[in-house]
Design a protein around this motif. Structure first.
Motif, PDB file in Angstrom:
ATOM      1  N   ALA A  47       6.376   9.872   8.416  1.00  0.00           N
ATOM      2  CA  ALA A  47       5.948  10.230   9.706  1.00  0.00           C
ATOM      3  C   ALA A  47       6.870  11.872  10.110  1.00  0.00           C
ATOM      4  CB  ALA A  47       6.626   9.398  10.746  1.00  0.00           C
ATOM      5  N   SER A  48       5.579  12.529  10.633  1.00  0.00           N
ATOM      6  CA  SER A  48       6.321  14.072  10.877  1.00  0.00           C
ATOM      7  C   SER A  48       6.934  13.980  12.166  1.00  0.00           C
ATOM      8  CB  SER A  48       4.902  14.897  11.427  1.00  0.00           C
ATOM      9  OG  SER A  48       4.115  14.819  10.294  1.00  0.00           O
ATOM     10  N   SER A  49       7.823  14.944  12.435  1.00  0.00           N
ATOM     11  CA  SER A  49       8.702  15.184  13.673  1.00  0.00           C
ATOM     12  C   SER A  49       7.836  15.054  14.708  1.00  0.00           C
ATOM     13  CB  SER A  49       9.414  16.537  13.412  1.00  0.00           C
ATOM     14  OG  SER A  49      10.061  16.905  14.497  1.00  0.00           O
ATOM     15  N   GLY A  50       8.254  14.393  15.669  1.00  0.00           N
ATOM     16  CA  GLY A  50       7.586  14.099  16.848  1.00  0.00           C
ATOM     17  C   GLY A  50       6.477  12.789  16.876  1.00  0.00           C
ATOM     18  N   ALA A  51       6.372  12.153  15.905  1.00  0.00           N
ATOM     19  CA  ALA A  51       5.557  11.169  15.686  1.00  0.00           C
ATOM     20  C   ALA A  51       5.798  10.009  16.544  1.00  0.00           C
ATOM     21  CB  ALA A  51       5.320  10.797  14.218  1.00  0.00           C
ATOM     22  N   ILE A  52       4.897   9.391  17.032  1.00  0.00           N
ATOM     23  CA  ILE A  52       4.808   8.389  17.736  1.00  0.00           C
ATOM     24  C   ILE A  52       4.133   6.883  17.426  1.00  0.00           C
ATOM     25  CG2 ILE A  52       4.087   7.334  20.208  1.00  0.00           C
ATOM     26  CD1 ILE A  52       3.965  10.250  21.171  1.00  0.00           C
ATOM     27  N   LEU A  53       4.906   5.855  17.295  1.00  0.00           N
ATOM     28  CA  LEU A  53       4.603   4.540  17.034  1.00  0.00           C
ATOM     29  C   LEU A  53       4.368   3.879  18.110  1.00  0.00           C
ATOM     30  CD1 LEU A  53       5.771   2.457  14.015  1.00  0.00           C
ATOM     31  CD2 LEU A  53       5.982   1.280  16.564  1.00  0.00           C
ATOM     32  N   SER A  54       3.467   3.032  18.520  1.00  0.00           N
ATOM     33  CA  SER A  54       3.454   2.029  19.486  1.00  0.00           C
ATOM     34  C   SER A  54       3.011   0.526  19.051  1.00  0.00           C
ATOM     35  CB  SER A  54       2.254   2.636  20.579  1.00  0.00           C
ATOM     36  OG  SER A  54       0.914   2.783  20.118  1.00  0.00           O
ATOM     37  N   CYS A  58       0.879  -1.396   0.041  1.00  0.00           N
ATOM     38  CA  CYS A  58       0.076  -0.114   0.052  1.00  0.00           C
ATOM     39  C   CYS A  58       0.912   1.333   0.115  1.00  0.00           C
ATOM     40  CB  CYS A  58      -0.924   0.047   1.178  1.00  0.00           C
ATOM     41  SG  CYS A  58      -0.191   0.510   2.652  1.00  0.00           S
ATOM     42  N   THR A  59       0.283   2.392  -0.418  1.00  0.00           N
ATOM     43  CA  THR A  59       0.902   3.820  -0.206  1.00  0.00           C
ATOM     44  C   THR A  59       0.623   4.374   0.913  1.00  0.00           C
ATOM     45  OG1 THR A  59       0.716   4.159  -2.739  1.00  0.00           O
ATOM     46  CG2 THR A  59       1.172   5.952  -1.407  1.00  0.00           C
ATOM     47  N   PHE A  60       1.388   4.550   1.915  1.00  0.00           N
ATOM     48  CA  PHE A  60       1.014   5.131   3.360  1.00  0.00           C
ATOM     49  C   PHE A  60       0.702   6.447   3.319  1.00  0.00           C
ATOM     50  CE2 PHE A  60       4.486   1.980   5.061  1.00  0.00           C
ATOM     51  CZ  PHE A  60       3.771   0.882   5.124  1.00  0.00           C
ATOM     52  N   PRO A  61      -0.195   6.791   4.014  1.00  0.00           N
ATOM     53  CA  PRO A  61      -0.572   8.456   4.352  1.00  0.00           C
ATOM     54  C   PRO A  61       0.814   9.069   4.560  1.00  0.00           C
ATOM     55  CG  PRO A  61      -1.933   6.836   5.429  1.00  0.00           C
ATOM     56  CD  PRO A  61      -0.827   6.219   4.992  1.00  0.00           C
ATOM     57  N   GLU A  62       0.777  10.352   4.235  1.00  0.00           N
ATOM     58  CA  GLU A  62       1.901  11.091   4.535  1.00  0.00           C
ATOM     59  C   GLU A  62       1.558  12.060   5.832  1.00  0.00           C
ATOM     60  OE1 GLU A  62       4.670  11.849   2.751  1.00  0.00           O
ATOM     61  OE2 GLU A  62       4.203  10.331   1.066  1.00  0.00           O
ATOM     62  N   ARG A  63       2.761  12.673   6.503  1.00  0.00           N
ATOM     63  CA  ARG A  63       2.695  13.526   7.675  1.00  0.00           C
ATOM     64  C   ARG A  63       1.743  12.682   8.833  1.00  0.00           C
ATOM     65  NH1 ARG A  63       0.559  16.124   3.526  1.00  0.00           N
ATOM     66  NH2 ARG A  63      -1.567  16.184   4.637  1.00  0.00           N
ATOM     67  N   LEU A  64       2.568  11.586   9.156  1.00  0.00           N
ATOM     68  CA  LEU A  64       1.656  10.803  10.303  1.00  0.00           C
ATOM     69  C   LEU A  64       2.160  11.549  11.577  1.00  0.00           C
ATOM     70  CD1 LEU A  64       1.853   7.106   8.727  1.00  0.00           C
ATOM     71  CD2 LEU A  64      -0.272   8.824   8.812  1.00  0.00           C
ATOM     72  N   SER A  65       1.035  11.477  12.593  1.00  0.00           N
ATOM     73  CA  SER A  65       1.363  11.876  13.820  1.00  0.00           C
ATOM     74  C   SER A  65       1.601  10.789  14.798  1.00  0.00           C
ATOM     75  CB  SER A  65       0.278  12.812  14.474  1.00  0.00           C
ATOM     76  OG  SER A  65       0.048  13.881  13.499  1.00  0.00           O
ATOM     77  N   VAL A  66       0.936   9.696  14.432  1.00  0.00           N
ATOM     78  CA  VAL A  66       0.574   8.609  15.286  1.00  0.00           C
ATOM     79  C   VAL A  66       0.462   7.372  14.724  1.00  0.00           C
ATOM     80  CG1 VAL A  66      -0.615   7.286  17.214  1.00  0.00           C
ATOM     81  CG2 VAL A  66      -0.563   9.900  17.219  1.00  0.00           C
ATOM     82  N   ILE A  67       1.239   6.321  15.100  1.00  0.00           N
ATOM     83  CA  ILE A  67       1.052   4.964  14.262  1.00  0.00           C
ATOM     84  C   ILE A  67       0.761   3.791  15.314  1.00  0.00           C
ATOM     85  CG2 ILE A  67       2.237   3.329  12.754  1.00  0.00           C
ATOM     86  CD1 ILE A  67       4.284   5.770  12.111  1.00  0.00           C
ATOM     87  N   TYR A  68      -0.323   3.133  15.066  1.00  0.00           N
ATOM     88  CA  TYR A  68      -0.646   1.963  15.843  1.00  0.00           C
ATOM     89  C   TYR A  68      -0.098   0.596  14.964  1.00  0.00           C
ATOM     90  CZ  TYR A  68      -4.309   4.750  18.395  1.00  0.00           C
ATOM     91  OH  TYR A  68      -5.007   5.589  19.296  1.00  0.00           O
ATOM     92  N   TYR A  69       1.020   0.184  15.613  1.00  0.00           N
ATOM     93  CA  TYR A  69       1.338  -0.966  14.809  1.00  0.00           C
ATOM     94  C   TYR A  69       0.771  -2.225  15.492  1.00  0.00           C
ATOM     95  CZ  TYR A  69       4.407  -2.761  11.052  1.00  0.00           C
ATOM     96  OH  TYR A  69       4.630  -3.414  10.087  1.00  0.00           O
ATOM     97  N   ASP A  70      -0.272  -2.625  14.845  1.00  0.00           N
ATOM     98  CA  ASP A  70      -1.200  -3.996  15.691  1.00  0.00           C
ATOM     99  C   ASP A  70      -1.314  -4.898  14.740  1.00  0.00           C
ATOM    100  OD1 ASP A  70      -2.412  -4.821  17.690  1.00  0.00           O
ATOM    101  OD2 ASP A  70      -4.233  -3.905  17.238  1.00  0.00           O
ATOM    102  N   ALA A  71      -0.367  -5.223  13.991  1.00  0.00           N
ATOM    103  CA  ALA A  71      -0.306  -6.482  13.097  1.00  0.00           C
ATOM    104  C   ALA A  71      -0.289  -7.644  13.959  1.00  0.00           C
ATOM    105  CB  ALA A  71       0.913  -6.523  11.964  1.00  0.00           C
ATOM    106  N   PHE A  72      -0.452  -8.897  13.389  1.00  0.00           N
ATOM    107  CA  PHE A  72      -0.453 -10.215  14.080  1.00  0.00           C
ATOM    108  C   PHE A  72       1.251 -10.414  14.260  1.00  0.00           C
ATOM    109  CE2 PHE A  72      -4.678 -11.557  12.201  1.00  0.00           C
ATOM    110  CZ  PHE A  72      -5.271 -11.443  13.370  1.00  0.00           C
ATOM    111  N   SER A  73       1.467 -11.365  15.112  1.00  0.00           N
ATOM    112  CA  SER A  73       2.964 -11.395  15.442  1.00  0.00           C
ATOM    113  C   SER A  73       3.805 -11.658  14.393  1.00  0.00           C
ATOM    114  CB  SER A  73       2.973 -12.630  16.607  1.00  0.00           C
ATOM    115  OG  SER A  73       2.867 -13.806  15.903  1.00  0.00           O
ATOM    116  N   PRO A  74       5.333 -11.442  14.661  1.00  0.00           N
ATOM    117  CA  PRO A  74       6.292 -11.685  13.729  1.00  0.00           C
ATOM    118  C   PRO A  74       6.314 -13.137  13.491  1.00  0.00           C
ATOM    119  CG  PRO A  74       7.035 -10.167  15.474  1.00  0.00           C
ATOM    120  CD  PRO A  74       5.793 -10.740  15.956  1.00  0.00           C
ATOM    121  N   GLU A  75       5.780 -14.021  14.317  1.00  0.00           N
ATOM    122  CA  GLU A  75       5.905 -15.584  14.072  1.00  0.00           C
ATOM    123  C   GLU A  75       5.044 -15.680  13.041  1.00  0.00           C
ATOM    124  OE1 GLU A  75       7.858 -14.699  17.617  1.00  0.00           O
ATOM    125  OE2 GLU A  75       5.711 -14.141  17.024  1.00  0.00           O
TER     126      GLU A  75
END
Length: 229
Positions: A185-192, A150-167
């Motif tokens: 991601a924008s400056s100050g963006a947070i990924l959890s 996919c093409t990611f949205p630009e200028r992201l402030s927050v990212i929820y990384y909630d995929a199924f496990s790496p396994e």
């Protein structure tokens, strides 16, 4: 891989989640779906980012990996309404759940039951691949497709990384994806993310994120949070 329909399960805090037979995993922690989402995604990411938002700033832009049951979107919508902070919410999903499942989803303790069910239905019945303003403070843009292409949205402030496990889905934890996210991601963006594996942490670091290990919700010792400096 043949995709098999998910099954509805009740977690320890009474909130619902789904079990995905295709991947052999639940969508949320069985210790409590709502408390997991509240802790990892709202508490460590969205509220943290909202704390620095000021009147007149551009709307926050959030990208969620895995729309799933819509729980993260529901909680984020309600947070935006409560704080009067405009939120543009993007979420990608390859295997959307069917009406037979989302029509019976419910989350007690989040307010009036009818209002919560109405919001869930609006989230799930919103059309795919277009922006839909669900309220003056919440615009939803569901992307139906594969994260790896996919093409990611630009200028992201927050990212929820909630995929199924790496396994179960190693391709969704590739360093190349984190590098692409770092660039939008924008400056100050947070990924959890709930995943605290050392290799995931190192891949995030090599992709430009400042990463810290933080205490997780019940049943999870640690989680990761990354920031774009």
């Amino acid at each position: 891989m043949t995709h098999r329909a998910p099954e509805l399960h009740t977690t320890e805090d009474g909130s619902l989640t789904l079990y995905a037979p295709t991947f052999g995993e639940h969508y949320h922690s069985m210790h409590g779906a709502v408390q997991e989402s509240e802790h990892i995604y709202l508490g460590l990411a969205l509220r943290e980012r909202m704390s620095s938002w000021r009147e007149g700033d551009v709307p926050l832009r959030l990208f969620e990996v895995g729309f799933g049951t819509g729980l993260n979107a529901l909680l984020s919508w309600r947070e935006a309404e409560e704080r009067h902070i405009p939120l543009q919410y993007y979420s990608i999903e390859k295997f959307p759940i069917t009406p037979e499942i989302y029509e019976v989803l419910h989350y007690e303790g989040l307010g009036q039951e009818r209002e919560v069910k109405d919001q869930l239905l609006r989230l799930h019945t919103a059309p795919w691949d277009e922006a839909v303003e669900l309220s003056p403070f919440f615009t939803l843009h569901k992307l139906r497709g594969d994260l790896t292409t996919c093409t990611f949205p630009e200028r992201l402030s927050v990212i929820y990384y909630d995929a199924f496990s790496p396994e179960s889905q190693p391709e969704l934890w590739a360093e190349e994806l984190f590098q692409r996210l770092g660039k939008v991601a924008s400056s100050g963006a947070i990924l959890s993310t709930y995943c605290a594996k050392g290799e995931v942490r190192r891949r995030l670091q090599r992709s430009g994120f400042l990463v810290e290990r933080l205490p997780g919700p019940p049943g999870k010792r640690e989680v990761l949070r990354g920031r774009i400096p």
